[in-house]
Design a protein around this motif. Structure first.
Motif, short mmCIF file in Angstrom:
data_model
loop_
_atom_site.label_atom_id
_atom_site.label_comp_id
_atom_site.label_asym_id
_atom_site.label_seq_id
_atom_site.Cartn_x
_atom_site.Cartn_y
_atom_site.Cartn_z
N GLY A 1 5.63 6.28 -34.46
CA GLY A 1 6.26 5.59 -33.35
C GLY A 1 7.50 6.29 -32.82
N ARG A 2 7.80 7.47 -33.34
CA ARG A 2 8.94 8.21 -32.80
C ARG A 2 8.61 8.75 -31.42
NH1 ARG A 2 8.89 10.42 -38.10
NH2 ARG A 2 8.31 12.42 -37.21
N ARG A 3 7.32 8.88 -31.11
CA ARG A 3 6.84 9.19 -29.76
C ARG A 3 5.87 8.08 -29.38
NH1 ARG A 3 7.06 14.32 -27.28
NH2 ARG A 3 8.21 15.82 -28.53
N ALA A 4 5.87 7.74 -28.11
CA ALA A 4 5.04 6.61 -27.67
C ALA A 4 3.60 7.02 -27.36
CB ALA A 4 5.66 5.94 -26.45
N LYS A 5 3.41 8.23 -26.80
CA LYS A 5 2.07 8.52 -26.30
C LYS A 5 1.62 9.93 -26.64
CE LYS A 5 3.50 10.06 -21.72
NZ LYS A 5 3.28 9.91 -20.30
N ILE A 6 0.32 10.08 -26.53
CA ILE A 6 -0.31 11.40 -26.59
C ILE A 6 -0.34 11.87 -25.14
CG2 ILE A 6 -2.45 12.65 -27.03
CD1 ILE A 6 -3.05 10.61 -29.24
N GLY A 7 0.40 12.91 -24.84
CA GLY A 7 0.54 13.36 -23.47
C GLY A 7 -0.66 14.11 -22.91
N ASN A 8 -1.44 14.74 -23.78
CA ASN A 8 -2.56 15.55 -23.34
C ASN A 8 -3.83 14.69 -23.34
OD1 ASN A 8 -4.78 17.30 -23.23
ND2 ASN A 8 -3.69 18.92 -24.29
N PRO A 9 -4.43 14.43 -22.19
CA PRO A 9 -5.63 13.58 -22.14
C PRO A 9 -6.80 14.13 -22.94
CG PRO A 9 -4.97 14.26 -19.92
CD PRO A 9 -4.01 14.87 -20.87
N SER A 10 -6.88 15.45 -23.11
CA SER A 10 -7.98 16.03 -23.90
C SER A 10 -7.83 15.65 -25.37
CB SER A 10 -8.00 17.54 -23.75
OG SER A 10 -8.36 17.88 -22.43
N ASP B 1 -17.86 19.60 -34.10
CA ASP B 1 -18.25 19.26 -32.72
C ASP B 1 -17.02 18.87 -31.90
OD1 ASP B 1 -20.90 19.70 -33.37
OD2 ASP B 1 -21.44 17.57 -33.43
N VAL B 2 -16.17 18.06 -32.48
CA VAL B 2 -14.98 17.60 -31.76
C VAL B 2 -13.99 18.75 -31.62
CG1 VAL B 2 -12.99 16.03 -31.86
CG2 VAL B 2 -15.29 15.19 -32.40
N ARG B 3 -13.80 19.52 -32.67
CA ARG B 3 -12.87 20.67 -32.62
C ARG B 3 -13.25 21.64 -31.51
NH1 ARG B 3 -13.50 22.26 -37.48
NH2 ARG B 3 -11.61 21.41 -38.37
N GLN B 4 -14.53 21.88 -31.34
CA GLN B 4 -15.01 22.85 -30.35
C GLN B 4 -15.13 22.26 -28.94
OE1 GLN B 4 -15.36 26.08 -30.96
NE2 GLN B 4 -14.69 25.68 -33.05
N SER B 5 -15.00 20.95 -28.84
CA SER B 5 -15.19 20.30 -27.53
C SER B 5 -14.04 20.66 -26.60
CB SER B 5 -15.28 18.79 -27.68
OG SER B 5 -14.01 18.24 -28.01
N ARG B 6 -14.37 20.70 -25.35
CA ARG B 6 -13.38 20.91 -24.29
C ARG B 6 -13.59 19.81 -23.26
NH1 ARG B 6 -11.44 23.05 -27.79
NH2 ARG B 6 -11.35 25.24 -28.26
N PRO B 7 -13.17 18.60 -23.63
CA PRO B 7 -13.46 17.47 -22.74
C PRO B 7 -12.78 17.62 -21.39
CG PRO B 7 -12.01 16.79 -24.54
CD PRO B 7 -12.40 18.21 -24.79
#
Length: 162
Positions: free
Chosen positions: A57-66, A97-103
């Motif tokens: 909670g020291r940061r509120a959000k994940i800034g990168n949508p990917s 699969d997730v590591r290699q993904s580029r959503p």
């Protein structure tokens, strides 16, 4: 004192934006995939310190949508029968699969966990691994401690697709 106030504010914002604190979501993934937080950070494409700050909670959000999209992808991969059963090869494949993904994400195609669409995506997988009676029985067992999960299992058992 001010830091604690900021953390509480950030956790409240996470509940509003993501449905629950990100630390809870991340801890479930660490357990489900049997990996460390640092390994999860690498799969998500975020630094370990950043993941730690978001979790605490020291940061509120994940800034990168990917990164957020990969988090949701992992949450959905927990439902793959082999992953759910703890099969090491299935877990490794899901992580890779997730590591290699580029959503490619945008406002209109970022999946939201907890929405009706998210639930509906889970139902076929649940029905694939268990019969309706088994899903209903599991829901009864979980009702006391995990009412939201119990409701999801009941809806999957009943075929509530509308």
């Amino acid at each position: 004192m001010a830091e604690n106030s900021n953390v509480q504010r950030n956790l409240a914002l996470q509940r509003q934006w993501y449905g629950e604190p990100l630390g809870d979501r991340v801890r479930r993934l660490v357990v489900a995939f049997r990996i460390s937080q640092a390994q999860l950070a690498e799969v998500l494409g975020i630094s370990a310190p950043m993941l730690s700050q978001v979790m605490s909670g020291r940061r509120a959000k994940i800034g990168n949508p990917s990164v957020l999209a990969r988090l949701v992808m992992l949450e959905r991969k927990v439902l793959i029968p082999g992953v759910a059963a703890g099969d090491e090869d299935a877990i490794k494949q899901a992580l890779e699969d997730v590591r290699q993904s580029r959503p490619s994400v945008g406002r209109d195609n970022l999946p939201v966990v907890g929405s009706a669409n998210g639930e509906e995506a889970a139902w076929p997988v649940l029905r694939e691994v268990a019969k309706p009676g088994e899903l209903a029985a599991a829901a009864s067992l979980l009702e006391g401690r995990y009412p939201a999960l119990a409701q999801l299992l009941r809806r999957a058992a009943n075929g509530d697709l509308d």
